[in-house]
Design a protein around this motif. Structure first.
Motif, PDB file in Angstrom:
ATOM      1  N   ASP A   1      18.335 -40.476  47.608  1.00 19.45           N
ATOM      2  CA  ASP A   1      19.238 -40.899  46.870  1.00 19.45           C
ATOM      3  C   ASP A   1      19.149 -41.001  45.440  1.00 19.45           C
ATOM      4  OD1 ASP A   1      17.817 -43.277  46.827  1.00 19.45           O
ATOM      5  OD2 ASP A   1      18.927 -44.525  47.539  1.00 19.45           O
ATOM      6  N   VAL A   2      17.981 -40.298  45.207  1.00 20.31           N
ATOM      7  CA  VAL A   2      17.648 -39.953  43.962  1.00 20.31           C
ATOM      8  C   VAL A   2      16.780 -38.830  43.587  1.00 20.31           C
ATOM      9  CG1 VAL A   2      15.718 -41.738  43.740  1.00 20.31           C
ATOM     10  CG2 VAL A   2      16.650 -41.147  41.437  1.00 20.31           C
ATOM     11  N   ILE A   3      16.767 -37.972  42.484  1.00 16.30           N
ATOM     12  CA  ILE A   3      16.031 -37.108  42.059  1.00 16.30           C
ATOM     13  C   ILE A   3      14.892 -37.576  40.939  1.00 16.30           C
ATOM     14  CG2 ILE A   3      15.447 -34.883  41.096  1.00 16.30           C
ATOM     15  CD1 ILE A   3      18.131 -33.967  42.608  1.00 16.30           C
ATOM     16  N   LYS A   4      13.803 -37.800  41.160  1.00 16.75           N
ATOM     17  CA  LYS A   4      12.870 -38.668  40.356  1.00 16.75           C
ATOM     18  C   LYS A   4      12.346 -37.571  39.178  1.00 16.75           C
ATOM     19  CE  LYS A   4      11.528 -42.234  40.860  1.00 16.75           C
ATOM     20  NZ  LYS A   4      11.941 -43.512  40.217  1.00 16.75           N
ATOM     21  N   CYS A   5      12.069 -38.169  38.249  1.00 16.94           N
ATOM     22  CA  CYS A   5      11.215 -37.477  37.163  1.00 16.94           C
ATOM     23  C   CYS A   5      10.065 -38.133  36.871  1.00 16.94           C
ATOM     24  CB  CYS A   5      12.138 -37.460  35.665  1.00 16.94           C
ATOM     25  SG  CYS A   5      11.428 -36.507  34.526  1.00 16.94           S
ATOM     26  N   SER A   6       8.924 -37.075  36.756  1.00 14.37           N
ATOM     27  CA  SER A   6       7.652 -37.596  36.682  1.00 14.37           C
ATOM     28  C   SER A   6       7.268 -37.872  35.114  1.00 14.37           C
ATOM     29  CB  SER A   6       6.656 -36.311  37.232  1.00 14.37           C
ATOM     30  OG  SER A   6       6.357 -35.543  36.021  1.00 14.37           O
ATOM     31  N   GLY A   7       6.194 -38.659  35.009  1.00 15.05           N
ATOM     32  CA  GLY A   7       5.833 -38.695  33.762  1.00 15.05           C
ATOM     33  C   GLY A   7       5.220 -37.381  33.057  1.00 15.05           C
ATOM     34  N   TYR A   8       4.629 -37.337  31.949  1.00 17.70           N
ATOM     35  CA  TYR A   8       3.974 -36.022  31.400  1.00 17.70           C
ATOM     36  C   TYR A   8       2.589 -35.951  31.571  1.00 17.70           C
ATOM     37  CZ  TYR A   8       2.673 -32.404  28.200  1.00 17.70           C
ATOM     38  OH  TYR A   8       2.033 -31.339  27.380  1.00 17.70           O
ATOM     39  N   ALA A   9       2.299 -34.760  31.783  1.00 19.22           N
ATOM     40  CA  ALA A   9       0.866 -34.329  31.763  1.00 19.22           C
ATOM     41  C   ALA A   9       0.832 -32.866  31.465  1.00 19.22           C
ATOM     42  CB  ALA A   9       0.158 -34.384  32.844  1.00 19.22           C
ATOM     43  N   PRO A  10      -0.267 -32.252  30.778  1.00 22.22           N
ATOM     44  CA  PRO A  10      -0.400 -30.728  30.500  1.00 22.22           C
ATOM     45  C   PRO A  10      -0.237 -30.059  31.455  1.00 22.22           C
ATOM     46  CG  PRO A  10      -2.263 -32.368  29.354  1.00 22.22           C
ATOM     47  CD  PRO A  10      -1.471 -33.002  30.165  1.00 22.22           C
ATOM     48  N   PHE A  11       0.288 -28.625  31.509  1.00 24.29           N
ATOM     49  CA  PHE A  11       0.480 -27.894  32.481  1.00 24.29           C
ATOM     50  C   PHE A  11      -0.815 -27.495  33.098  1.00 24.29           C
ATOM     51  CE2 PHE A  11       0.119 -25.054  29.160  1.00 24.29           C
ATOM     52  CZ  PHE A  11      -0.621 -24.055  29.460  1.00 24.29           C
ATOM     53  N   GLY A  12      -0.816 -27.209  34.693  1.00 17.75           N
ATOM     54  CA  GLY A  12      -2.317 -26.986  35.137  1.00 17.75           C
ATOM     55  C   GLY A  12      -2.975 -27.760  35.384  1.00 17.75           C
ATOM     56  N   THR A  13      -2.790 -29.033  35.172  1.00 22.56           N
ATOM     57  CA  THR A  13      -3.941 -30.051  35.212  1.00 22.56           C
ATOM     58  C   THR A  13      -3.813 -30.733  36.397  1.00 22.56           C
ATOM     59  OG1 THR A  13      -2.499 -31.575  34.136  1.00 22.56           O
ATOM     60  CG2 THR A  13      -3.833 -30.389  32.596  1.00 22.56           C
ATOM     61  N   PRO A  14      -5.152 -31.355  36.872  1.00 19.83           N
ATOM     62  CA  PRO A  14      -5.115 -32.157  37.917  1.00 19.83           C
ATOM     63  C   PRO A  14      -4.044 -33.475  37.929  1.00 19.83           C
ATOM     64  CG  PRO A  14      -7.188 -31.746  37.437  1.00 19.83           C
ATOM     65  CD  PRO A  14      -6.342 -31.218  36.350  1.00 19.83           C
ATOM     66  N   GLU A  15      -3.798 -33.960  36.663  1.00 24.23           N
ATOM     67  CA  GLU A  15      -2.974 -35.221  36.407  1.00 24.23           C
ATOM     68  C   GLU A  15      -1.479 -34.635  36.510  1.00 24.23           C
ATOM     69  OE1 GLU A  15      -6.617 -35.598  34.244  1.00 24.23           O
ATOM     70  OE2 GLU A  15      -5.091 -34.112  34.333  1.00 24.23           O
ATOM     71  N   LEU A  16      -1.195 -33.615  36.122  1.00 25.82           N
ATOM     72  CA  LEU A  16       0.236 -33.020  36.589  1.00 25.82           C
ATOM     73  C   LEU A  16       0.309 -32.789  37.996  1.00 25.82           C
ATOM     74  CD1 LEU A  16       3.095 -32.244  35.731  1.00 25.82           C
ATOM     75  CD2 LEU A  16       2.078 -29.875  35.563  1.00 25.82           C
ATOM     76  N   SER A  17      -0.439 -32.525  38.831  1.00 19.37           N
ATOM     77  CA  SER A  17      -0.399 -32.389  40.279  1.00 19.37           C
ATOM     78  C   SER A  17      -0.074 -33.772  40.899  1.00 19.37           C
ATOM     79  CB  SER A  17      -1.688 -31.607  40.645  1.00 19.37           C
ATOM     80  OG  SER A  17      -1.489 -31.627  42.285  1.00 19.37           O
ATOM     81  N   ALA A  18      -0.911 -34.711  40.410  1.00 15.03           N
ATOM     82  CA  ALA A  18      -0.779 -36.182  41.059  1.00 15.03           C
ATOM     83  C   ALA A  18       0.644 -36.599  40.411  1.00 15.03           C
ATOM     84  CB  ALA A  18      -2.110 -37.112  40.165  1.00 15.03           C
ATOM     85  N   LEU A  19       1.169 -36.405  39.411  1.00 10.77           N
ATOM     86  CA  LEU A  19       2.332 -36.920  39.044  1.00 10.77           C
ATOM     87  C   LEU A  19       3.743 -36.344  39.658  1.00 10.77           C
ATOM     88  CD1 LEU A  19       2.008 -37.122  35.099  1.00 10.77           C
ATOM     89  CD2 LEU A  19       2.236 -39.107  36.642  1.00 10.77           C
ATOM     90  N   ALA A  20       3.310 -35.089  40.028  1.00  6.83           N
ATOM     91  CA  ALA A  20       4.160 -34.291  40.782  1.00  6.83           C
ATOM     92  C   ALA A  20       4.467 -34.791  42.195  1.00  6.83           C
ATOM     93  CB  ALA A  20       4.086 -32.491  40.850  1.00  6.83           C
ATOM     94  N   LEU A  21       3.275 -35.152  42.778  1.00  7.48           N
ATOM     95  CA  LEU A  21       3.130 -35.569  44.174  1.00  7.48           C
ATOM     96  C   LEU A  21       3.896 -36.748  44.493  1.00  7.48           C
ATOM     97  CD1 LEU A  21      -0.092 -34.507  45.464  1.00  7.48           C
ATOM     98  CD2 LEU A  21       1.956 -33.845  46.547  1.00  7.48           C
ATOM     99  N   GLU A  22       3.877 -37.692  43.300  1.00  6.76           N
ATOM    100  CA  GLU A  22       4.056 -39.019  43.177  1.00  6.76           C
ATOM    101  C   GLU A  22       5.723 -38.978  43.084  1.00  6.76           C
ATOM    102  OE1 GLU A  22       3.679 -43.338  40.504  1.00  6.76           O
ATOM    103  OE2 GLU A  22       2.855 -41.405  40.037  1.00  6.76           O
TER     104      GLU A  22
END
Length: 235
Positions: free
Chosen positions: A122-143
């Motif tokens: 019932d919602v499309i979530k927006c992640s926080g920011y991390a630089p492209f191609g980083t493990p941090e962005l991958s973790a935020l995307a999964l969350e």
């Protein structure tokens, strides 16, 4: 001989279709598809119109790539999503304009329209920011993705997923349209947000949405009902 030749051609055709439909610009987006033993994924920095089937990169579930080209810089979240979500076989990423606008404002898309149900929630979530191609962005995307089929990436773009390339593409199209609708409602002072009871019904009905009767669980309380059956052909 190149393995999965037809699938490689479909990956290229879908990338070209995504740009032609105005859902991405240049080579900013990327696409991956699950195959036996790993995934196929678009390479880094090559214009879609220049892609050939053998340029599509193969990766295994140990995170290794094979061939002379490296995969897209966003390979991490493709790999991690497909590894974590066996219900997903395709990951499609783009910088679709209206999705990117909301992502740059770090805004979730609430249930302002019932088609938010295409996301599986019932919602499309927006992640926080991390630089492209980083493990941090991958973790935020999964969350941000969670159990759903789509999420926005903060100050970046959108990820749409599905069991097939066509399903993932359809999700991307619909979410870009929802982003456009939500921006419009905010310009008019805010839309009327559907409540949880309303969205519970929507999500139940989405289980039978776009399916033929033989594909539908008849025990569903809120399935989409067809008109009365009149036979194979009107006399």
């Amino acid at each position: 001989m190149t393995d999965h030749l037809d699938l490689r051609k479909e990956i290229i055709a879908t990338c070209l279709r995504m740009n032609a439909a105005g859902l991405n610009n240049g080579s900013a987006g990327n696409l991956s598809v699950r195959v036996d033993g790993g995934l196929l994924i678009t390479p880094s920095g090559i214009a879609y119109e220049d892609l050939t089937p053998e340029m599509i990169v193969e990766m295994d579930w140990d995170g290794r790539y094979y061939g002379s080209l490296i995969p897209t810089s966003e390979w991490r979240f493709h790999y991690e999503i497909l590894k974590a979500r066996p219900d997903i076989d395709v990951v499609l990423h783009s910088h679709a304009l209206h999705c990117a606008i909301l992502a740059c404002c770090r805004l979730d898309i609430p249930p302002v329209h019932y088609m938010i149900g295409v996301s599986g929630g019932d919602v499309i979530k927006c992640s926080g920011y991390a630089p492209f191609g980083t493990p941090e962005l991958s973790a935020l995307a999964l969350e941000a993705l969670g159990p759903r089929s789509v999420c926005l990436l903060g100050n970046h773009g959108v990820i749409a997923t599905g069991k097939t390339i066509d399903k993932a593409f359809g999700v991307l199209e619909e979410v870009e349209n929802l982003a456009r609708i939500y921006i419009g409602t905010r310009m008019l002072g805010g839309g009327v947000i559907l409540g949880k009871p309303e969205m519970d019904v929507v999500l139940e009905r989405f289980k039978s949405y776009g399916k033929q009767p033989s594909e539908v669980d008849q025990s569903l309380k809120n399935k989409v009902e067809p008109p009365p059956y009149g036979g194979l052909r009107r006399q």
